[in-house]
Design an enzyme around this catalytic site. Structure first.
Site, PDB file in Angstrom:
ATOM      1  CG  ASN A  23      -1.783   1.220   1.316  1.00 15.22           C
ATOM      2  OD1 ASN A  23      -1.805   2.027   0.395  1.00 15.22           O
ATOM      3  ND2 ASN A  23      -2.498   1.377   2.427  1.00 15.22           N
ATOM      4  CE  LYS A  25      -0.316   3.311   4.730  1.00 14.53           C
ATOM      5  NZ  LYS A  25      -0.256   3.443   6.172  1.00 14.53           N
ATOM      6  CG  HIS A 109      -6.159   2.227   4.934  1.00 10.92           C
ATOM      7  ND1 HIS A 109      -5.754   3.120   5.903  1.00 10.92           N
ATOM      8  CD2 HIS A 109      -5.170   1.311   4.815  1.00 10.92           C
ATOM      9  CE1 HIS A 109      -4.543   2.766   6.335  1.00 10.92           C
ATOM     10  NE2 HIS A 109      -4.170   1.667   5.696  1.00 10.92           N
ATOM     11  CD  GLU A 111      -2.984   5.663   6.609  1.00 10.33           C
ATOM     12  OE1 GLU A 111      -2.936   5.649   5.366  1.00 10.33           O
ATOM     13  OE2 GLU A 111      -2.061   5.249   7.324  1.00 10.33           O
ATOM     14  CD  GLU A 181      -4.167  -2.242   7.229  1.00 11.21           C
ATOM     15  OE1 GLU A 181      -3.373  -2.788   6.486  1.00 11.21           O
ATOM     16  OE2 GLU A 181      -4.365  -1.018   7.230  1.00 11.21           O
ATOM     17  N   GLY A 187       1.803   2.676  10.994  1.00 13.63           N
ATOM     18  CA  GLY A 187       2.774   3.771  10.911  1.00 13.63           C
ATOM     19  C   GLY A 187       3.421   4.136  12.230  1.00 13.63           C
ATOM     20  CB  SER A 226       4.371  -1.350  12.492  1.00 11.10           C
ATOM     21  OG  SER A 226       3.987   0.007  12.660  1.00 11.10           O
TER      22      SER A 226
HETATM   23  P1  13P Z   1       2.570   0.721   7.838  1.00 11.68           P
HETATM   24  O1  13P Z   1       3.134  -0.576   7.310  1.00 11.68           O
HETATM   25  O2  13P Z   1       3.340   1.918   7.358  1.00 11.68           O
HETATM   26  O3  13P Z   1       2.384   0.679   9.323  1.00 11.68           O
HETATM   27  O4  13P Z   1       1.122   0.890   7.204  1.00 11.68           O
HETATM   28  C1  13P Z   1       0.227  -0.168   7.304  1.00 11.68           C
HETATM   29  C2  13P Z   1      -0.953   0.120   6.499  1.00 11.68           C
HETATM   30  O5  13P Z   1      -1.682   1.065   6.736  1.00 11.68           O
HETATM   31  C3  13P Z   1      -1.204  -0.745   5.348  1.00 11.68           C
HETATM   32  O6  13P Z   1      -2.418  -0.459   4.752  1.00 11.68           O
END
Ligand code: 13P
Length: 267
Positions: A23, A25, A109, A111, A181, A187, A226
Site C-alpha cells: 500500500n 498510500k 482503510h 486513514e 489493521e 505507521g 508496522s
Molecule cells: P505501515 O506498514 O506503514 O504501518 O502501514 C500499514 C498500512 O496502513 C497498510 O495499509
C-alpha cells in the site's frame, strides 16, 4: 435490506497460499515508481506460492498496468466509489479501475475512514461494487488503542463486519480479503504481536464460518500495521495469517523483498 450477494462458486478463487500487498498510500511519482517497480520485478519473480499486489494512487494505475502486465505482480487501487456511475465529481468507479487492469481494491482503510468520515455503510456499498465488477476487495478493519485497552476490540471489528453481512450476506466473503489493521499499529513502528494478530484473525474467521463455512475457507485474512522484515518472519508463520498489507516498508525495495520472502518461506 438489499438483496444478498450471490456468489458464483467457481469464480476466481484466491489460489496463492499467501498474499503480500504493497500500500503505497500517497507516495511516489513517475520516476520513483519506475525505479521501485523495476526493483520489485527483479526481486519478486522467484516466489513460489505468494501473490504480490501493488496498490498505488489513481494517477499511477496506467503506469502499473504498463510495467506489470507481463509479470506475476498484480495491482489495484486504494479506494473507489460506492456508486457505479454518475454525477459524483472526483470519484473513481470500479469499472474505471478495471479499465486499467486492476484486480484488487483497498476498501475502508482507517486513514480514509477517519479523515473522510467513511461510514460502515459506505464501506459495505463499496465492497459490493467491487465484487459485482470482479475486483477483489481488501477490506480493512481494526480498533483504536483506547478500544483495545478497554477490551472491546472484538465488538468493534464484529460491528464492522456485521454491516457487510447484514446488507450482503456472509457468502460475499468468499474469495475476498480482510486485512486486520489495528489503528494503533499503523505507521507507529509498534506491530501487533503474533498472538494478538492470531487471536483477532481467528475471531474473524470463526465469525464468518458460523454463517458460511465455505466463504470462511475461501477468505484470506491479512495483517497490516508496522510489518517489517524482522516481525514478518514471526507473523507469517502464524495460522490464520494469510499474508500482509504493507505501508512504509513497501516503499523500500529491499525491505519489501524480505517481507515477501518471509511470506513465501512461511508456507
Ligand atoms: P505501515 O506498514 O506503514 O504501518 O502501514 C500499514 C498500512 O496502513 C497498510 O495499509
Amino acid at each position: 435490506m438489499s438483496q444478498h450477494f450471490t456468489h458464483q462458486l467457481a469464480k476466481k478463487p484466491l489460489a496463492a497460499k499467501k498474499i503480500v500487498i504493497a500500500n503505497w498510500k500517497m507516495h511516489g511519482n513517475l520516476k520513483q515508481n519506475q525505479a521501485l517497480l523495476t526493483q520489485y520485478i527483479a526481486a519478486l519473480s522467484d516466489l513460489k506460492q505468494t501473490k504480490i499486489v501493488v496498490c498505488a494512487p489513481y494517477p499511477y494505475l496506467a503506469q502499473l498496468q504498463q510495467m506489470l502486465q507481463h509479470t506475476d505482480i498484480a495491482w489495484g487501487a486504494q479506494n473507489m466509489a460506492k456508486n457505479a456511475e454518475g454525477a459524483y465529481t472526483g470519484e473513481v468507479s470500479a469499472a474505471m479501475l478495471k479499465d486499467f487492469g486492476c484486480e484488487y481494491v483497498i476498501i475502508g482503510h482507517s486513514e480514509r475512514a477517519t479523515a473522510y468520515c467513511e461510514s460502515d455503510e459506505n464501506i459495505a456499498q463499496k465492497f459490493l461494487q467491487a465484487k459485482q465488477h470482479g475486483l477483489t476487495p481488501i477490506l480493512c478493519v481494526g480498533e483504536t488503542l483506547i478500544e483495545r485497552e478497554a477490551g472491546v476490540m472484538e465488538l468493534v471489528i464484529g460491528k464492522q463486519l456485521d454491516t457487510i453481512i447484514d446488507l450482503h450476506g456472509a457468502a460475499i466473503f468468499a474469495d475476498s480479503i480482510i486485512s486486520y489493521e489495528p489503528i494503533w499499529a499503523i505507521g507507529t513502528g509498534l506491530a501487533a504481536t503474533p498472538a494478538q494478530a492470531q487471536a483477532m484473525h481467528k475471531f474473524i474467521r470463526n465469525k464468518i464460518a458460523r454463517l458460511n463455512q465455505e466463504a470462511a475457507n475461501r477468505l484470506k485474512i491479512l495483517y497490516g500495521g508496522s510489518v517489517n522484515p524482522q516481525n514478518a518472519v514471526q507473523l507469517f508463520v502464524v495460522s490464520n495469517i494469510d499474508g500482509g498489507l504493507i505501508g512504509k516498508c513497501s516503499l523500500e525495495a529491499q525491505a519489501f523483498e524480505k517481507i515477501c520472502a518471509a511470506a513465501d518461506s512461511a508456507i
